[in-house]
Design an enzyme around this catalytic site. Sequence first.
Site, PDB file in Angstrom:
ATOM      1  N   LYS A 108     -10.075  30.170 115.043  1.00  0.00           N
ATOM      2  CA  LYS A 108     -11.311  30.950 114.880  1.00  0.00           C
ATOM      3  C   LYS A 108     -11.690  31.129 113.406  1.00  0.00           C
ATOM      4  CE  LYS A 108     -10.428  33.667 119.107  1.00  0.00           C
ATOM      5  NZ  LYS A 108      -9.026  33.264 119.353  1.00  0.00           N
ATOM      6  N   ARG A 145      -7.921  34.503 135.147  1.00  0.00           N
ATOM      7  CA  ARG A 145      -6.685  34.974 135.772  1.00  0.00           C
ATOM      8  C   ARG A 145      -6.705  34.644 137.261  1.00  0.00           C
ATOM      9  NH1 ARG A 145      -5.541  35.525 131.210  1.00  0.00           N
ATOM     10  NH2 ARG A 145      -4.635  37.296 130.104  1.00  0.00           N
TER      11      ARG A 145
END
Length: 248
Positions: free
Chosen positions: A73, A192
């Site tokens: 990032k 998830r």
Amino acid sequence: MTSHTLTSFGRQISSPVIVALDYDNQDTALAFADKIDPQDCRLKVGKEMFTLHGPQFVKLLHQRGFEVFLDLKFHDIPNTTARAVAAAAEMGVWMVNVHASGGTRMMTAAKEALLPYGHDAPLLIAVTVLTSMEQSDLQGIGIDMTPAQQAERLAKLTQACGLDGVVCSAHEAQQLKKVCGQHFQLVTPGIRPTGSDVGDQRRIMTPEQAVLAGVDYMVIGRPITRAADPAAALRQINQSIAGVINAR
């Protein structure tokens, strides 16, 4: 969603799964990598592992046949960011990212730094809004928008700068595909499988939901890396994704 890509190793990876190697120990991370097939996923190396072990760790993953998403990032002045992105390209990574909030000049410089690499350049994507952030978090840093509004704003800016796509929440995927087009790549953390611990993510989806939302690549960590049988957990996720794709 991207159906497959041809890897630099001459194979096709049909899975959109990127496994996050969120470890603090190189031996443990490599032991995990040795349990799974490079054709079943890609691997993400983040700040902790890269700070601890550097380019050599990426090299060890490449030697095992894996494509690597270098998730650092970058967010700095244009020249510094451009040089960092070029350094990532020199390592031969598959994907690298910057923060879209670095602005037009920074992202344009990063994109231009990859031009000499041609078809060998990594995918360059930008982070929009961290999936741990809610509207109250944005307000705290002076942004009076919802996460979805800010993500769309930054995605449009990213596309205008010529980058390949963005990191975003799966909840923004449908809208971003609508405004940026099907070829604009969407990479989503906060994925998830049903029944998994959500950890510190706030805006999450299951892999099946992410596919239906238009996600191209999904980052999954602990549900695979901490599974009793990581290879089996990865296969199960890939099978569930394939089932959704085949049913469309």
